[in-house]
Design a protein around this motif. Structure first.
Motif, short mmCIF file in Angstrom:
data_model
loop_
_atom_site.label_atom_id
_atom_site.label_comp_id
_atom_site.label_asym_id
_atom_site.label_seq_id
_atom_site.Cartn_x
_atom_site.Cartn_y
_atom_site.Cartn_z
N VAL A 62 3.77 9.67 5.59
CA VAL A 62 4.28 8.31 5.46
C VAL A 62 3.10 7.35 5.47
O VAL A 62 2.75 6.77 6.51
N PRO A 63 2.44 7.17 4.33
CA PRO A 63 1.30 6.23 4.28
C PRO A 63 1.77 4.79 4.40
O PRO A 63 2.84 4.43 3.92
N ARG A 64 0.96 3.98 5.06
CA ARG A 64 1.27 2.55 5.21
C ARG A 64 -0.02 1.81 4.88
O ARG A 64 -0.85 1.57 5.75
N GLU A 65 -0.15 1.49 3.62
CA GLU A 65 -1.35 0.81 3.14
C GLU A 65 -0.96 0.01 1.91
O GLU A 65 -0.04 0.39 1.17
N THR A 66 -1.62 -1.10 1.68
CA THR A 66 -1.36 -1.87 0.46
C THR A 66 -2.55 -2.78 0.16
O THR A 66 -3.08 -3.40 1.08
N PRO A 67 -3.00 -2.81 -1.07
CA PRO A 67 -2.60 -1.93 -2.16
C PRO A 67 -3.21 -0.54 -1.98
O PRO A 67 -4.12 -0.36 -1.18
N PHE A 68 -2.72 0.42 -2.74
CA PHE A 68 -3.32 1.74 -2.75
C PHE A 68 -4.53 1.73 -3.69
O PHE A 68 -4.45 1.21 -4.81
N SER A 69 -5.63 2.29 -3.24
CA SER A 69 -6.79 2.43 -4.11
C SER A 69 -6.58 3.63 -5.03
O SER A 69 -5.67 4.44 -4.85
N THR A 70 -7.45 3.74 -6.01
CA THR A 70 -7.38 4.90 -6.91
C THR A 70 -7.54 6.19 -6.13
O THR A 70 -6.86 7.20 -6.41
N LEU A 71 -8.43 6.19 -5.13
CA LEU A 71 -8.60 7.38 -4.30
C LEU A 71 -7.32 7.74 -3.56
O LEU A 71 -6.92 8.91 -3.49
N GLY A 94 1.92 0.48 11.58
CA GLY A 94 3.28 1.01 11.49
C GLY A 94 3.61 2.02 12.57
O GLY A 94 4.45 2.90 12.36
N ALA A 95 2.97 1.89 13.73
CA ALA A 95 3.24 2.82 14.83
C ALA A 95 4.71 2.83 15.21
O ALA A 95 5.25 3.86 15.64
N MET A 127 6.08 9.64 1.33
CA MET A 127 7.09 8.61 1.55
C MET A 127 6.44 7.35 2.09
O MET A 127 6.38 7.14 3.31
N PRO A 128 5.90 6.49 1.22
CA PRO A 128 5.28 5.26 1.71
C PRO A 128 6.26 4.45 2.55
O PRO A 128 7.47 4.44 2.28
N ALA A 129 5.77 3.82 3.58
CA ALA A 129 6.61 3.00 4.45
C ALA A 129 7.01 1.73 3.70
O ALA A 129 6.40 0.68 3.86
N ALA A 130 8.03 1.87 2.87
CA ALA A 130 8.48 0.76 2.02
C ALA A 130 9.98 0.62 2.18
O ALA A 130 10.76 1.12 1.35
N ILE A 176 3.80 13.15 9.39
CA ILE A 176 2.74 12.25 9.86
C ILE A 176 3.19 10.84 9.54
O ILE A 176 3.28 10.45 8.38
N CYS A 177 3.49 10.08 10.59
CA CYS A 177 4.12 8.78 10.44
C CYS A 177 3.65 7.83 11.53
O CYS A 177 4.04 8.00 12.69
N PRO A 178 2.82 6.84 11.20
CA PRO A 178 2.27 6.55 9.88
C PRO A 178 1.06 7.45 9.58
O PRO A 178 0.44 7.99 10.48
N CYS A 179 0.75 7.56 8.30
CA CYS A 179 -0.38 8.38 7.87
C CYS A 179 -1.46 7.47 7.28
O CYS A 179 -1.22 6.77 6.29
N SER A 180 -2.62 7.48 7.87
CA SER A 180 -3.72 6.66 7.37
C SER A 180 -4.31 7.24 6.08
O SER A 180 -4.14 8.43 5.79
N GLY A 181 -5.01 6.39 5.34
CA GLY A 181 -5.68 6.87 4.13
C GLY A 181 -6.72 7.92 4.43
O GLY A 181 -6.90 8.87 3.65
#
Length: 205
Positions: A139-148, A18-19, A164-167, A102-107
């Protein structure tokens, strides 16, 4: 800060997909007259090269010049720092802007911020925002989100961080990828209290 700018904002790109969101946000912040302190993780450089198919200069002053040309920024509007520049303003509460995105923000970045690791300048800059009670938007961009991921986001939200997830939405009938990117950029700008008409709003013609 020069009086020619409306304010200062720290913007960081990290290694999530999501750069294009971060690059579009940079352009809009420049357009609206803000000075941007720009940071990139090492992984973000790989993502930019892969997703945008662009090769950015490696040296901070060269990258600042390149980004300024791309966004038509005025001199000193974009300040770029290396990942270990501990003498940069964003590394200290006495010099950092009070707002950071922080956009995108990694896990991984999200986890490091949540637990205060501060292993690089992106993480340290976020840590500064937290301790100074500033505004931090991730702005996290990940799917699916883990419990962590979810636990870390909950903990950060409880600290006052905006997650704010990138959705992007689809009610504005996007016609292009740029329309989807602009949707997210507009929502981020809203949470920065920057008036904008970047994307069509719900209920507006």
């Amino acid at each position: 800060m020069s009086k020619q700018f409306k304010g200062q904002i720290t913007l960081a790109l990290t290694g999530a997909s999501g750069a294009a969101y971060g690059v579009a946000l940079l352009s809009r912040l420049v357009q609206f007259g803000y000075q941007v302190h720009f940071l990139m993780s090492e992984a973000a450089k790989v993502v930019v090269a892969t997703e945008l198919q662009q090769t950015w200069p490696q040296q901070p002053h060269e990258l600042a010049k390149y980004l300024s040309e791309q966004t038509q920024a005025v001199p000193e509007q974009i300040k770029v720092y290396s990942g270990l520049d501990w003498f940069s303003p964003v590394a200290s509460g006495s010099g950092a802007p009070k707002t950071m995105v922080i956009c995108p923000c990694s896990g991984g970045t999200l986890a490091s911020i949540c637990h205060g690791l501060s292993d690089n300048l992106v993480e340290r800059a976020a840590d500064v925002i937290l301790k100074e009670r500033g505004r931090l938007i991730l702005v996290p961009r990940e799917t699916p989100f883990s419990t962590l991921h979810l636990q870390n986001m909950l903990s950060l939200s409880q600290m006052g961080v905006t997650i704010m997830p990138a959705a992007p939405g689809f009610y504005h009938h996007p016609q292009s990828i740029d329309d989807l990117i602009d949707f997210m950029v507009a929502r981020i700008l809203d949470h920065l209290n920057i008036d904008n008409e970047v994307s069509q709003r719900w209920g507006h013609e």
